[in-house]
Write an enzyme that holds these catalytic residues in place. Structure first.
Site, PDB file in Angstrom:
ATOM      1  N   HIS A  51       0.826  -1.204   0.000  1.00 27.24           N
ATOM      2  CA  HIS A  51       0.000   0.000   0.000  1.00 27.24           C
ATOM      3  C   HIS A  51       0.862   1.256   0.000  1.00 27.24           C
ATOM      4  O   HIS A  51       2.076   1.185   0.190  1.00 27.24           O
ATOM      5  CB  HIS A  51      -0.949   0.005   1.201  1.00 27.24           C
ATOM      6  CG  HIS A  51      -0.269  -0.069   2.524  1.00 27.24           C
ATOM      7  ND1 HIS A  51       0.387   0.983   3.086  1.00 27.24           N
ATOM      8  CD2 HIS A  51      -0.137  -1.103   3.392  1.00 27.24           C
ATOM      9  CE1 HIS A  51       0.879   0.625   4.245  1.00 27.24           C
ATOM     10  NE2 HIS A  51       0.587  -0.651   4.454  1.00 27.24           N
TER      11      HIS A  51
HETATM   12  P1  TYD Z   1      -1.555  -2.636   7.688  1.00 24.33           P
HETATM   13  O1  TYD Z   1      -1.154  -1.202   7.735  1.00 24.33           O
HETATM   14  O2  TYD Z   1      -2.267  -3.123   6.479  1.00 24.33           O
HETATM   15  O3  TYD Z   1      -0.265  -3.546   7.949  1.00 24.33           O
HETATM   16  P2  TYD Z   1       0.979  -3.869   6.978  1.00 24.33           P
HETATM   17  O4  TYD Z   1       1.174  -2.720   6.063  1.00 24.33           O
HETATM   18  O5  TYD Z   1       2.117  -4.059   7.920  1.00 24.33           O
HETATM   19  O6  TYD Z   1       0.696  -5.131   6.262  1.00 24.33           O
HETATM   20  O7  TYD Z   1      -2.412  -2.937   8.989  1.00 24.33           O
HETATM   21  C1  TYD Z   1      -2.751  -4.260   9.362  1.00 24.33           C
HETATM   22  C2  TYD Z   1      -3.992  -4.189  10.234  1.00 24.33           C
HETATM   23  O8  TYD Z   1      -3.719  -3.469  11.440  1.00 24.33           O
HETATM   24  C3  TYD Z   1      -5.156  -3.489   9.569  1.00 24.33           C
HETATM   25  O9  TYD Z   1      -6.329  -4.226   9.888  1.00 24.33           O
HETATM   26  C4  TYD Z   1      -5.230  -2.149  10.232  1.00 24.33           C
HETATM   27  C5  TYD Z   1      -4.612  -2.373  11.586  1.00 24.33           C
HETATM   28  N1  TYD Z   1      -3.850  -1.199  12.071  1.00 24.33           N
HETATM   29  C6  TYD Z   1      -4.309  -0.467  13.140  1.00 24.33           C
HETATM   30  O10 TYD Z   1      -5.379  -0.757  13.718  1.00 24.33           O
HETATM   31  N2  TYD Z   1      -3.579   0.607  13.573  1.00 24.33           N
HETATM   32  C7  TYD Z   1      -2.406   0.967  12.989  1.00 24.33           C
HETATM   33  O11 TYD Z   1      -1.762   1.942  13.415  1.00 24.33           O
HETATM   34  C8  TYD Z   1      -1.936   0.201  11.865  1.00 24.33           C
HETATM   35  C9  TYD Z   1      -0.657   0.549  11.158  1.00 24.33           C
HETATM   36  C10 TYD Z   1      -2.693  -0.882  11.442  1.00 24.33           C
END
Ligand code: TYD
Length: 142
Positions: A51
């Protein structure tokens, strides 16, 4: 390095008692820190991320073990290995990121300029290209 990204070397105080790295917002980190999160326990072979963010700025630090970060714009791509706990990777606006090759026990800490908001994410790659191509074309004219 890929546009809107750079390394940040944080000062490390090292001695017989171990090492200490302090990071202050709007100084050591190039923004006021509004959120800190960390990623642990990533199984072998897993890639996370996929992303970009419109407004969010982040600094990634690997506090234990090693991890690789793929940073991409529509025009550039680079793989940044992170392993030193005082060497951060700044990722600014509109850069696509993927995190992979976590070693067992790796800890990836992220300092973020904004609170969590799903609306700031671009998770669809086609949508990302649609927004990022004009964004980076405009940036390169500056
Ligand atoms: P995501 O940002 O997609 O993780 P990555 O980029 O590491 O794969 O986030 C994973 C999950 O965690 C998603 O359901 C949203 C949640 N999340 C939060 O609740 N708070 C946060 O600060 C972050 C970064 C993610």
């Amino acid at each position: 390095m890929v546009k809107n990204c750079h390394y940040i070397d944080f000062k490390r105080v090292r001695g017989d008692v171990g090492a200490l790295t302090a990071i202050e917002g709007s100084g050591d980190a190039p923004f006021e820190i509004r959120r800190v999160y960390y990623i642990t326990g990533v199984p072998e072979g897993v890639t996370r991320g996929f992303h970009s963010h419109r407004e969010l700025e982040q600094v990634l630090l690997c506090l234990n073990g090693r991890v690789k970060i793929r940073i991409k714009t529509p025009f550039e791509e680079e793989i940044i290995p992170l392993q030193e706990d005082s060497k951060g990777l700044y990722i600014g606006h509109m850069v696509w990121r993927e995190m992979f090759d976590f070693t067992p026990g790796a800890v990836l800490m992220v300092l973020a300029s904004e609170h969590y908001t799903e609306e700031d994410y671009i998770r669809d790659y086609a949508k990302y290209m649609e927004e990022a191509i004009p964004y980076f074309k405009k940036e390169s004219r500056v």
